[in-house]
Design a protein around this motif. Structure first.
Motif, short mmCIF file in Angstrom:
data_model
loop_
_atom_site.label_atom_id
_atom_site.label_comp_id
_atom_site.label_asym_id
_atom_site.label_seq_id
_atom_site.Cartn_x
_atom_site.Cartn_y
_atom_site.Cartn_z
N LYS A 137 0.81 -1.24 0.00
CA LYS A 137 0.00 0.00 0.00
C LYS A 137 0.83 1.27 0.00
N GLU A 138 1.90 1.28 0.79
CA GLU A 138 2.69 2.51 0.93
C GLU A 138 3.71 2.70 -0.19
N ASN A 139 3.77 1.75 -1.11
CA ASN A 139 4.74 1.82 -2.21
C ASN A 139 3.97 1.90 -3.53
N LYS A 140 4.07 3.05 -4.21
CA LYS A 140 3.32 3.27 -5.45
C LYS A 140 4.16 3.01 -6.70
N ASN A 141 5.37 2.50 -6.53
CA ASN A 141 6.22 2.21 -7.69
C ASN A 141 5.65 1.03 -8.48
N ILE A 142 5.94 1.03 -9.77
CA ILE A 142 5.49 -0.06 -10.64
C ILE A 142 6.64 -1.05 -10.81
N LYS A 193 14.33 -7.12 -0.85
CA LYS A 193 13.51 -6.36 0.10
C LYS A 193 12.08 -6.22 -0.44
N ILE A 194 11.94 -5.75 -1.67
CA ILE A 194 10.62 -5.58 -2.27
C ILE A 194 9.95 -6.94 -2.47
N TYR A 195 10.73 -7.94 -2.87
CA TYR A 195 10.17 -9.27 -3.09
C TYR A 195 9.54 -9.80 -1.80
N ASN A 196 10.26 -9.69 -0.69
CA ASN A 196 9.73 -10.20 0.58
C ASN A 196 8.48 -9.42 1.01
N ASN A 250 4.94 -11.30 1.47
CA ASN A 250 4.28 -11.26 2.78
C ASN A 250 2.90 -10.62 2.69
N ALA A 251 2.79 -9.55 1.87
CA ALA A 251 1.49 -8.89 1.68
C ALA A 251 0.51 -9.83 0.99
N TRP A 252 1.01 -10.58 0.01
CA TRP A 252 0.16 -11.53 -0.72
C TRP A 252 -0.30 -12.66 0.21
#
Length: 360
Positions: free
Chosen positions: A70-75, A320-323, A327-329
């Motif tokens: 949610k807090e990361n709007k990067n594509i 970092k982004i992968y984890n 985790n969010a999924w």
């Protein structure tokens, strides 16, 4: 250095045709890559590096990562080899050029927010030789192929049990090669009914557009092996796709029947036709699981002359982004995570499999 499977089709084909004939395989064809872009927000591409006649290529599907943080709007994006096989190949074994090509590809990956890569390395070529050492290479299973040069009218090179099955099937059925739309529609009907009978998950069903594009590919780069009963009822159909040197057993479907040897006859019929088309290898693929007593593997092995090790490759470029994504999924789709969290690209599993509103 980057080509789009649809918009740069002719240039892509020109590069493939410049490779050695054994590498001009259907799995590197732009139409095959485009066919397999069935995940949401996915497109087919070819990365290539060329230097004085030396060429290194890597076809893949680029998939937009779902917005789970949610807090990361990067594509972000992931890369995956299309269904079947692929991975990087080159027309040279020059290690300096191969290392340079992999480095250029890694640079592109970093510039384009690629989080993770899943590679299905082609078992007919030693494609691990063209792959970056930073990719984790894992042996997945064994696949089977039939050397078509060994195929004869006396049913060689098959063993006596298979020969008997083929003779039995040839007495009770007849085999044809087809590119007919009517036969394809029958294949589609049988295939879908089989998926329903097996209670297959939604992600294993192909869309209407997939079947439409597959039929176009069959017309241009393949054929169907069709087995009919003596009263002309279709019993089994196999879809085979051709490269310059190899023919690949892509999909098949059969009705419930008690006639022995029908599936053997389907493959034998395809093999005879592929040999007439001057192809050298009929690749049958592997089993459902990486175990010696897998029934599908055992069957294919009886119709084969050679075995090949099939490897997969995995690389996480931004751990970092992968984890965070995973985790969010897992938190959002707890039901799915129990079954699919071991997959590298688990968060691309079709979430329509379940209705998460039932659980939250």
């Amino acid at each position: 250095m980057i080509l789009d499977a649809k918009n740069d089709r002719m240039e892509w084909l020109k590069i493939i045709l410049s490779m050695p004939e054994e590498y001009q395989d259907i799995y590197f064809h732009p139409d095959y890559v485009a066919l397999n872009c069935f995940k949401q927000n996915s497109d087919g591409y070819l990365f290539y590096n060329e230097d004085y006649g030396k060429i290194w290529i890597n076809p893949f599907i680029k998939i937009k990562v779902p917005e789970l943080i949610k807090e990361n709007k990067n594509i972000y994006f992931d890369l995956e080899t299309p269904y079947g096989y692929g991975g990087p190949i080159s027309n040279t074994t020059d290690q300096e050029f191969i290392i340079e090509s992999n480095q250029k590809f890694i640079n592109w990956v970093k510039e384009n927010n690629i989080i993770a890569e899943f590679v299905r390395l082609h078992p007919l070529y030693n494609s691990t030789n063209f792959t970056d050492s930073k990719i984790q290479i894992l042996e997945n299973r064994v696949t089977c192929s039939l050397n078509l040069n060994l195929l004869t009218n006396d049913l060689s090179p098959f063993k006596s049990k298979v020969k008997n099955m083929l003779r039995s099937a040839s007495k009770n059925t007849y085999a044809v090669i087809s590119k007919d739309k009517k036969d394809f529609n029958e294949f589609k009907k049988i295939y879908i009914n089989l998926m329903i009978e097996k209670d297959a998950e939604k992600e294993n069903f192909f869309s209407k557009s997939y079947f439409d594009n597959l039929f176009t590919l069959i017309k241009n780069n393949g054929f169907m092996s069709v087995i009919r009963s003596k009263n002309s009822e279709i019993l089994a159909i196999g879809v085979f796709l051709n490269g310059k040197n190899s023919c690949h057993y892509h999909l098949s479907a059969s009705k419930n029947h008690k006639l022995p040897g029908v599936n053997n006859y389907l493959i034998y019929n395809a093999a005879l036709y592929a040999k007439k088309k001057n192809l050298q290898i009929l690749h049958l693929g592997g089993g459902n699981q990486n175990i010696q007593n897998d029934n599908l593997f055992k069957f294919k092995n009886t119709m084969s002359t050679n075995n090949h090790k099939y490897y997969i490759g995995k690389r996480i470029n931004n751990i970092k982004i992968y984890n965070e994504l995973k985790n969010a999924w897992k938190k959002k789709y707890q039901i799915l995570s129990k079954k699919y969290s071991n997959r590298l690209l688990c968060y691309h599993v079709n979430t329509e499999i379940i209705d998460t509103n039932l659980y939250y």
